[in-house]
Design a protein around this motif. Structure first.
Motif, PDB file in Angstrom:
ATOM      1  N   SER A  71      36.322  39.801  44.032  1.00  0.00           N
ATOM      2  CA  SER A  71      37.344  40.489  43.248  1.00  0.00           C
ATOM      3  C   SER A  71      38.667  40.316  43.964  1.00  0.00           C
ATOM      4  O   SER A  71      38.718  39.862  45.098  1.00  0.00           O
ATOM      5  N   MET A  72      39.730  40.679  43.261  1.00  0.00           N
ATOM      6  CA  MET A  72      41.039  40.335  43.784  1.00  0.00           C
ATOM      7  C   MET A  72      42.047  41.414  43.414  1.00  0.00           C
ATOM      8  O   MET A  72      41.998  41.995  42.344  1.00  0.00           O
TER       9      MET A  72
ATOM     10  N   PHE B  94      46.015  41.651  42.871  1.00  0.00           N
ATOM     11  CA  PHE B  94      47.133  40.731  42.688  1.00  0.00           C
ATOM     12  C   PHE B  94      48.426  41.353  43.187  1.00  0.00           C
ATOM     13  O   PHE B  94      48.569  42.572  43.242  1.00  0.00           O
TER      14      PHE B  94
ATOM     15  N   ASN C  21      51.343  41.504  41.735  1.00  0.00           N
ATOM     16  CA  ASN C  21      51.982  42.385  40.745  1.00  0.00           C
ATOM     17  C   ASN C  21      50.941  43.256  40.053  1.00  0.00           C
ATOM     18  O   ASN C  21      51.136  43.697  38.941  1.00  0.00           O
TER      19      ASN C  21
ATOM     20  N   ALA D  73      48.563  43.221  38.123  1.00  0.00           N
ATOM     21  CA  ALA D  73      47.834  42.701  36.955  1.00  0.00           C
ATOM     22  C   ALA D  73      46.873  43.726  36.371  1.00  0.00           C
ATOM     23  O   ALA D  73      45.746  43.416  36.026  1.00  0.00           O
ATOM     24  N   VAL D  74      47.345  44.970  36.293  1.00  0.00           N
ATOM     25  CA  VAL D  74      46.579  46.001  35.596  1.00  0.00           C
ATOM     26  C   VAL D  74      46.886  45.835  34.117  1.00  0.00           C
ATOM     27  O   VAL D  74      48.038  45.861  33.712  1.00  0.00           O
ATOM     28  N   TRP D  75      45.825  45.655  33.302  1.00  0.00           N
ATOM     29  CA  TRP D  75      46.053  45.306  31.886  1.00  0.00           C
ATOM     30  C   TRP D  75      46.734  46.443  31.138  1.00  0.00           C
ATOM     31  O   TRP D  75      46.192  47.553  31.054  1.00  0.00           O
ATOM     32  N   PRO D  76      47.898  46.158  30.562  1.00  0.00           N
ATOM     33  CA  PRO D  76      48.691  47.239  29.950  1.00  0.00           C
ATOM     34  C   PRO D  76      48.079  47.825  28.683  1.00  0.00           C
ATOM     35  O   PRO D  76      48.413  48.926  28.316  1.00  0.00           O
ATOM     36  N   HIS D  77      47.180  47.101  28.022  1.00  0.00           N
ATOM     37  CA  HIS D  77      46.640  47.615  26.762  1.00  0.00           C
ATOM     38  C   HIS D  77      45.351  48.420  26.955  1.00  0.00           C
ATOM     39  O   HIS D  77      44.737  48.861  26.000  1.00  0.00           O
ATOM     40  N   LEU D  78      44.940  48.591  28.212  1.00  0.00           N
ATOM     41  CA  LEU D  78      43.728  49.368  28.487  1.00  0.00           C
ATOM     42  C   LEU D  78      44.083  50.597  29.328  1.00  0.00           C
ATOM     43  O   LEU D  78      44.944  50.529  30.197  1.00  0.00           O
TER      44      LEU D  78
ATOM     45  N   PHE E 224      36.272  47.785  33.598  1.00  0.00           N
ATOM     46  CA  PHE E 224      36.184  46.480  32.952  1.00  0.00           C
ATOM     47  C   PHE E 224      35.172  45.524  33.601  1.00  0.00           C
ATOM     48  O   PHE E 224      34.313  44.975  32.907  1.00  0.00           O
ATOM     49  N   PRO E 225      35.235  45.329  34.934  1.00  0.00           N
ATOM     50  CA  PRO E 225      34.299  44.373  35.545  1.00  0.00           C
ATOM     51  C   PRO E 225      32.834  44.748  35.293  1.00  0.00           C
ATOM     52  O   PRO E 225      31.987  43.862  35.147  1.00  0.00           O
TER      53      PRO E 225
ATOM     54  N   ILE F  38      31.893  44.095  31.491  1.00  0.00           N
ATOM     55  CA  ILE F  38      31.648  42.680  31.260  1.00  0.00           C
ATOM     56  C   ILE F  38      30.235  42.305  31.687  1.00  0.00           C
ATOM     57  O   ILE F  38      29.559  41.500  31.064  1.00  0.00           O
TER      58      ILE F  38
ATOM     59  N   ARG G  63      39.859  48.932  40.726  1.00  0.00           N
ATOM     60  CA  ARG G  63      39.205  47.929  39.881  1.00  0.00           C
ATOM     61  C   ARG G  63      38.539  46.856  40.739  1.00  0.00           C
ATOM     62  O   ARG G  63      37.494  46.326  40.390  1.00  0.00           O
ATOM     63  N   ALA G  64      39.177  46.565  41.884  1.00  0.00           N
ATOM     64  CA  ALA G  64      38.651  45.495  42.731  1.00  0.00           C
ATOM     65  C   ALA G  64      37.396  45.919  43.490  1.00  0.00           C
ATOM     66  O   ALA G  64      36.577  45.083  43.852  1.00  0.00           O
TER      67      ALA G  64
END
Lengths: 357, 269
Positions: A78-79, A81, A83, A85-90, A98-99, A102, A146-147
């Motif tokens: 996992s990573m 980032f 910036n 990269a937290v998804w704005p629509h969730l 999320f991980p 999936i 998340r990571a």
């Protein structure tokens, strides 16, 4: 937890070589920092390990398994980032979960894990918010949660603290390090900030122009830099560099330039005569001590940081930067005597820039 | 303080005049569209006194504008579908990948707009007659798709460029394949922009009259049908027809204005 082995990893973009034959073994549960100036290839190397970039040559192994050609999703990494990269629509909880979603984990397990990860990062009260309702620091915590939620084998971090303000950065530094220690996950952390590298890394890999310069603990990197670049890159203020000649006088080797003569310890392999002498600002003192060399100069600038004082001194052989602990009343223009600790000097070959002392 | 008042009064006046400039024709079209024929021709009133729906009824049913509206809607919908099927992947590729000849390709896409549709219409008609799709819905859809596609490609490429690639890469890291990352992450994030370009495509197709007039006889779209019927009818029919043409576009723009602005990369927030 896996051991990560890089074998001669090379990445080229067209004609430019971003990563040049890097071989490193990263132990299970180790926190390793890739450190270097911008454009040194540290982020590219991280992206190669993640699988976001394909390596041009070389191999990447997780334990004994070759992952060189696996897509990122099959590497169990996992990573975090730069910036976030937290998804704005969730929502935050959906971002963190999320991980697991999936991987089709049961809802109950996802909830438990999301709760666990958000507790680790202290963001339980933010779970129902959207990212745009969060501050930069909170978003960064979501990215870290998340990571770790999927308990990855390797955790990759790409300058995760560089977008935070100075105070928060210091706080997150210790938190991430503590988190990594408790999770014992193999971590590869990219930064250009030497303070982050020194304080967080079990080992530090210093990169320049895509090449590995040195790898080792902070103690080794700081006190035994292998070359001029590492010596100059690590440490603030920067190490003083003085062009010198090495001469032999009465069976003792000495380094010399106008106004400076320092005896060398015995058994130093000397071939040529031109060298660069390196001495860290804190290894020059204002009080005489045994086995030191006195030099004189004129104070030309004083940085009074109060916790310590940095003096810029003009000498016969060039400018010297001196760092002395605590308050020190010095006036610009005054003459001053300085004592270089003979046991702390570094010596580099001028041509190859390699360290010989 | 007085200066402030004068300033805001001036702003109000100028803004009012500009609004009036644009609104007057629309207001008169609307009034005349509903006016009874008697009132319309009465020189004593500028604003009619009596209103009726009978022009709409006649236009829709006697002059088959109803049928034409359905065709127009189908053409617009199919045009959006086709141009998005082709244009969205192309726009995505242009925004995400580096490849040889990318700039030339972009220029070529744009240069198809150098030829006015009027010049293309006649050769198109001949080709369509040869392959047997003249005077069909699909004929117009193909022509409109050609017209809309360059815009869809260029607009969607700039929309995808606006979606940070890190969002996609995070999806790849956290377990998605490239195509799933596109559908689960990139597409939802690009949706407002894509919706705006769909509306743009809709309005382009809805308003296109020339090619539609040449390529069809029986299956005319609304503007083509109006051109050949209402324009030969009494004046108030022309206004009614103009009203029918303008309303869908106005309604769409009203609901989509936020997205339309985002289309050009400006945010209202």
């Amino acid at each position: 937890m896996v051991k990560v082995t890089l074998q001669e990893v090379t990445k080229r973009f067209g004609k430019t070589t971003a990563v040049n034959r890097i071989s490193v073994e990263i132990e299970k549960g180790e926190f390793i920092v890739l450190l270097g100036p911008s454009g040194c290839g540290k982020t590219t190397l991280l992206r190669c390990i993640s699988g976001l970039e394909k390596v041009t040559e070389g191999r990447i192994l997780f334990n004994e398994g070759d992952v060189t050609n696996l897509p990122p999703k099959d590497r169990n990494i996992s990573m975090v980032f730069q910036n976030y990269a937290v998804w704005p629509h969730l929502k935050v909880k959906d971002n963190i979960g999320f991980p697991l979603k999936i991987k089709k984990k049961p809802t109950q397990e996802i909830e438990t894990k999301v709760k666990w990860a958000s507790e680790m990062l202290g963001i339980t009260e933010l779970l129902d918010r959207y990212p745009h309702q969060l501050s930069g620091g909170q978003r960064q915590r979501v990215a870290v949660a998340r990571a770790i939620v999927m308990e990855p084998e390797v955790l990759l971090m790409d300058e995760p603290l560089s977008n935070l303000d100075a105070l928060l950065r210091v706080k997150m530094r210790s938190e991430i390090k503590k988190l990594q220690e408790s999770l014992k996950v193999t971590t590869i952390y990219v930064t250009h900030d030497q303070v982050e590298a020194m304080t967080m890394g079990d080992r530090i890999a210093v990169l320049k122009d895509g090449k590995l310069q040195q790898i080792g603990g902070s103690n080794e990197i700081y006190h035994k830099p292998t070359n001029l670049f590492v010596a100059g890159f690590i440490g603030s203020p920067q190490m003083n560099f003085i062009n010198v000649e090495v001469k032999e006088e009465e069976n003792i080797l000495i380094v010399a330039t106008s106004g400076l003569e320092i005896p060398l310890p015995p058994a130093i392999p000397i071939k040529k005569s031109e060298y660069i002498l390196g001495i860290r600002p804190e290894d020059i003192h204002i009080k005489e001590l045994p086995n030191s060399t006195r030099v004189t100069g004129e104070i030309y600038f004083v940085e009074a940081l109060r916790s310590d004082t940095v003096l810029h001194v003009n000498t016969d052989f060039g400018k010297l930067v001196v760092k002395i602990p605590g308050d020190f009343d010095a006036k610009e223009g005054e003459n001053i005597s300085l004592y270089i600790d003979n046991s702390k000097i570094h010596l580099f070959e001028k041509e190859s820039e390699l360290s010989i002392l | 303080m007085d200066k402030e008042k004068i300033k805001s009064l001036l702003t109000f006046l100028i803004a009012g005049m500009i609004s009036l400039w644009f609104l007057t024709p629309i207001i008169f079209i609307t009034l005349s569209a509903f006016a009874t024929s008697k009132d319309y021709y009465n020189p004593n009133y500028i604003i009619p006194r009596h209103y009726t729906f009978s022009h709409f009824y006649k236009l829709f049913f006697t002059l088959s504008a109803g049928h034409a509206t359905l065709i127009s809607l189908s053409v617009a919908a199919l045009t959006i579908l086709l141009s998005f099927l082709l244009g969205v992947p192309a726009g995505y590729a242009l925004s995400r990948y580096k490849f040889k000849g990318k700039n030339t390709l972009k220029l070529t896409v744009l240069s198809t707009r150098m030829f006015p549709l009027m010049i293309l219409a006649i050769p198109l008609l001949i080709i369509f007659m040869q392959i047997g799709i003249s005077d069909t819905l699909w004929g117009i859809v193909l022509a409109h798709t050609t017209m809309v596609l360059p815009f869809v490609i260029l607009i969607t490429s700039s929309i995808f460029a606006g979606v940070d690639i890190a969002f996609e890469e995070a999806a790849l890291i956290f377990g998605l394949s490239r195509s799933k990352a596109f559908f689960k992450i990139t597409l939802p994030l690009a949706l407002p922009g894509l919706a705006a370009s769909a509306i743009f495509a809709f309005i382009m197709s809805w308003n296109e009259v020339f090619v539609a007039s040449i390529l069809t006889l029986q299956n005319r779209t609304l503007p083509a049908q109006i051109l050949s019927t209402a324009m030969d009818s009494p004046d108030y029919y022309k206004f009614t027809a103009g009203f029918i043409m303008a309303v869908p576009a106005l309604v769409f723009i009203f609901f989509a204005r936020r997205y339309l602005v985002s289309l050009w990369g400006i945010s209202l927030k």
